[in-house]
Design a protein around this motif. Sequence first.
Motif, PDB file in Angstrom:
ATOM      1  N   THR A  76       0.823  -1.218   0.000  1.00 34.13           N
ATOM      2  CA  THR A  76       0.000   0.000   0.000  1.00 34.13           C
ATOM      3  C   THR A  76       0.856   1.266   0.000  1.00 34.13           C
ATOM      4  O   THR A  76       0.427   2.314   0.485  1.00 34.13           O
ATOM      5  N   GLY A  77       2.086   1.134  -0.525  1.00 36.77           N
ATOM      6  CA  GLY A  77       2.892   2.321  -0.763  1.00 36.77           C
ATOM      7  C   GLY A  77       3.891   2.701   0.304  1.00 36.77           C
ATOM      8  O   GLY A  77       4.265   3.874   0.409  1.00 36.77           O
ATOM      9  N   HIS A  78       4.342   1.738   1.103  1.00 44.16           N
ATOM     10  CA  HIS A  78       5.344   2.030   2.127  1.00 44.16           C
ATOM     11  C   HIS A  78       6.610   1.218   1.879  1.00 44.16           C
ATOM     12  O   HIS A  78       6.534   0.067   1.433  1.00 44.16           O
ATOM     13  N   LEU A  79       7.757   1.817   2.181  1.00 43.23           N
ATOM     14  CA  LEU A  79       9.011   1.070   2.162  1.00 43.23           C
ATOM     15  C   LEU A  79       9.212   0.485   3.562  1.00 43.23           C
ATOM     16  O   LEU A  79       9.219   1.210   4.553  1.00 43.23           O
ATOM     17  N   VAL A  80       9.337  -0.840   3.641  1.00 42.31           N
ATOM     18  CA  VAL A  80       9.455  -1.535   4.926  1.00 42.31           C
ATOM     19  C   VAL A  80      10.834  -2.183   5.028  1.00 42.31           C
ATOM     20  O   VAL A  80      11.251  -2.927   4.137  1.00 42.31           O
ATOM     21  N   LEU A  81      11.532  -1.900   6.122  1.00 44.22           N
ATOM     22  CA  LEU A  81      12.824  -2.523   6.407  1.00 44.22           C
ATOM     23  C   LEU A  81      12.668  -3.400   7.636  1.00 44.22           C
ATOM     24  O   LEU A  81      12.054  -2.992   8.625  1.00 44.22           O
ATOM     25  N   SER A  82      13.247  -4.606   7.595  1.00 45.62           N
ATOM     26  CA  SER A  82      13.145  -5.485   8.755  1.00 45.62           C
ATOM     27  C   SER A  82      14.253  -6.533   8.716  1.00 45.62           C
ATOM     28  O   SER A  82      15.072  -6.562   7.796  1.00 45.62           O
ATOM     29  N   THR A  83      14.259  -7.402   9.748  1.00 47.95           N
ATOM     30  CA  THR A  83      15.270  -8.461   9.829  1.00 47.95           C
ATOM     31  C   THR A  83      14.598  -9.818   9.994  1.00 47.95           C
ATOM     32  O   THR A  83      13.459  -9.927  10.449  1.00 47.95           O
ATOM     33  N   LEU A  84      15.346 -10.848   9.626  1.00 46.61           N
ATOM     34  CA  LEU A  84      14.958 -12.241   9.846  1.00 46.61           C
ATOM     35  C   LEU A  84      16.192 -13.008  10.306  1.00 46.61           C
ATOM     36  O   LEU A  84      17.317 -12.654   9.938  1.00 46.61           O
ATOM     37  N   HIS A  85      15.982 -14.056  11.098  1.00 49.11           N
ATOM     38  CA  HIS A  85      17.096 -14.911  11.501  1.00 49.11           C
ATOM     39  C   HIS A  85      17.184 -16.095  10.543  1.00 49.11           C
ATOM     40  O   HIS A  85      16.506 -17.110  10.727  1.00 49.11           O
ATOM     41  N   THR A  86      17.986 -15.959   9.490  1.00 42.81           N
ATOM     42  CA  THR A  86      18.240 -17.065   8.565  1.00 42.81           C
ATOM     43  C   THR A  86      19.722 -17.097   8.228  1.00 42.81           C
ATOM     44  O   THR A  86      20.439 -16.117   8.435  1.00 42.81           O
ATOM     45  N   ASN A  87      20.186 -18.226   7.684  1.00 41.65           N
ATOM     46  CA  ASN A  87      21.614 -18.398   7.433  1.00 41.65           C
ATOM     47  C   ASN A  87      22.105 -17.659   6.198  1.00 41.65           C
ATOM     48  O   ASN A  87      23.262 -17.250   6.132  1.00 41.65           O
ATOM     49  N   ASP A  88      21.238 -17.512   5.196  1.00 41.94           N
ATOM     50  CA  ASP A  88      21.654 -16.795   4.000  1.00 41.94           C
ATOM     51  C   ASP A  88      20.449 -16.057   3.422  1.00 41.94           C
ATOM     52  O   ASP A  88      19.342 -16.099   3.973  1.00 41.94           O
ATOM     53  N   SER A  89      20.655 -15.388   2.291  1.00 39.73           N
ATOM     54  CA  SER A  89      19.598 -14.556   1.724  1.00 39.73           C
ATOM     55  C   SER A  89      18.438 -15.379   1.180  1.00 39.73           C
ATOM     56  O   SER A  89      17.262 -15.059   1.407  1.00 39.73           O
ATOM     57  N   ALA A  90      18.732 -16.462   0.470  1.00 40.45           N
ATOM     58  CA  ALA A  90      17.675 -17.261  -0.149  1.00 40.45           C
ATOM     59  C   ALA A  90      16.786 -17.929   0.903  1.00 40.45           C
ATOM     60  O   ALA A  90      15.578 -18.113   0.699  1.00 40.45           O
ATOM     61  N   SER A  91      17.364 -18.281   2.048  1.00 40.61           N
ATOM     62  CA  SER A  91      16.582 -18.944   3.098  1.00 40.61           C
ATOM     63  C   SER A  91      15.499 -18.032   3.663  1.00 40.61           C
ATOM     64  O   SER A  91      14.516 -18.515   4.232  1.00 40.61           O
ATOM     65  N   ALA A  92      15.658 -16.714   3.515  1.00 40.91           N
ATOM     66  CA  ALA A  92      14.642 -15.785   4.017  1.00 40.91           C
ATOM     67  C   ALA A  92      13.319 -15.978   3.287  1.00 40.91           C
ATOM     68  O   ALA A  92      12.237 -15.843   3.875  1.00 40.91           O
TER      69      ALA A  92
END
Length: 512
Positions: free
Chosen positions: A354-370
Motif C-alpha cells: 500500500t505504498g510504504h518502504l518496509v525494512l526489517s530483519t529475519l534470523h536465517t543463514n543466507d539470503s535465499a533462506s529468508a
Amino acid sequence: MSLEPMETIDVIKDEDVDVSLVKEVPLSFAKNNLVMPLRRENGFLRVAMADEGGILAALDLAKRYGLTPHPLKADAGVVIEAINRFYGQVGTAREVMDGITGEDFSAVATEFESPKDLLELTEEAPIIRLLNALFLQAVKEKASDIHIEPYEKELDVRMRIDGILRSVLTPPKIIQDALISRVKIMANLDIAEKRLPQDGRMRLIIGARDIDIRVSIVPTSFGERAVLRLLDRRQGLISLHEVGLDEEDTGRFEDLLSRSNGIILVTGPTGSGKTTTLYAALNRIHTEEKNIITVEDPVEYQLRGVGQIQVNPKIGLTFASGLRSILRQDPDVIMVGEIRDYETAEIAIQASLTGHLVLSTLHTNDSASALTRLMDMGVEPFLIASSLVAVLAQRLVRTICPYCKESYKPAETEISFFEDEDLRPQVLYRGAGCDNCRGSGYLGRTGIFELLNVTGAVRQMIAVRKDAKFIKEAAVSGGMRTLYRDGLGKILKGHTTLQEVLRVTQKDAVEV
C-alpha cells in the motif's frame, strides 16, 4: 608566584603519562580543575591544563610532591579525553579482585543512584568495586557482553570482544550471590526472586560515555547466571560503507532504499550486525520530507527526526500491534526490528503493497533462506513475490590489527580456497599479535554481505515454492556474490583472514 604555561600540546600520548602518578591524584580533582597529571621529571611536575584557572591546581598538586610545577596548555577536549582514557586504565577487574581478597564480600549496597560516573566510585564496598572494575574494563576493551557464569565450585566471568568470548576473571564462589544481587539492584530487579528468569536494564556514565546495559538473569543448577549487554548510547551512527559494504553493493543497496514501496530484509544470526545495518540505511535515507517510524526491541540508538517505538509485550505492545498502529501515522518508511511470526509478516507485506518502504530483519543463514522462511510462517508465495524487493544477508568477521599487521606467503592449502585462477593470491596478511589487540592479531570487526535482488526469475521460483538452494543458484547465476565470495574479496584486500571467513561461512564455502 605567577606562572605562565611553558608550551602548548595538541595531544596527550601514552608515553607522556605516568600511570602510577595518575593513581595518586583523585579523579574528582582532575575533572573539577580540568588538569591532567603527566609525570614527575627532573624536579618538575608536568601537568596539562585546559585554562588559566588550572595554574592554581597545578601549583597545589606540585606542592604536595615538593616539586616545581611545569604546566602545559591544552584544549579542554584534549584534557577531558586524556582524563577519561588514563583513569580508565588504573585497574583491571583482576587487579581489583587481588586487592580486595580477604575483605567482607557479603557487603552489598542496597541503593544505587544512576547514572553516576563509575570512575569516581573508588571508596565503595568490595563487591561494588569489583563490578565497577568489570564495567570499566569492558568499556575500555570494547566488549559487547559480560557473562557471569556459576559452576559447581567456581565462578567464571567472560567478556565477548570482537565477537569472541574470553575469560577475564575467576572470582571465588563465595561472592556469587553478592555479585548477582548487586547486578539485580542496579537493574531494578527482585533480589529475592532466584527461581525465575528476570530481564532489566541499567544506565551508567563511564568517563564521557553514556552506556546502556541490558541485563538477563536465568537460574541454573549452580546458581543464577547473568549476561549483561553493553551499548554505547553516544556512539555515532555509521555509514553503509563503514558497515563493510563495498562500493558496488553500497550503490545497489542505496538504489533499493530509494524505492517508495516494497520490503527489504536484512538476515543473519544473532550478533551479526543486522540492526547496525538497518540504522545505517535509515541514516542514509532520512530527510526532512520523509516520515520514518520504527518499532524495535529494544531501541538501541536515538535517531533524530525518526519516531521510535519500544516493544513492550507485558502491556500488549508487540511488533504486530506496533506495526498496525504505525500505519495510522502516515509513514513513508517503516522499520520493524524483526519479523518473528505470521501476523507481523502479513502486516509488513500489506504495508509494502500500500505504498510504504518496509525494512526489517529475519534470523536465517543466507539470503535465499529468508524467502522459504516466510513461506514456513504461512505467507502466501504470491504475496512474497509481489512485495519483497531484496534480501541482504550478512556476517561479522574480525579485522586484522593495523598495529601488528604483516604479510606472508600463503600455503597451498590456503590458496586452494581461492578457486578462480585470477584470484589466487601470492601474498596474504595476518596480525602478529601485540598489546593493542591483546595478542589476538585482530582489532575490530567488519561485515561480509550477500545481496539478493528479487528479480523476475527469482519471483517465478518463489511462486512455485522452489527450495532455497535452487533460488540461491539462480541468484548466483544472475551475478549475486555470496557471503563466502565477499569474504574472499576482503581477504585479498588485507581486511581479514581466511580463518575468519571460514569461521562464519563454513557451510557456504563447502557448497560453492
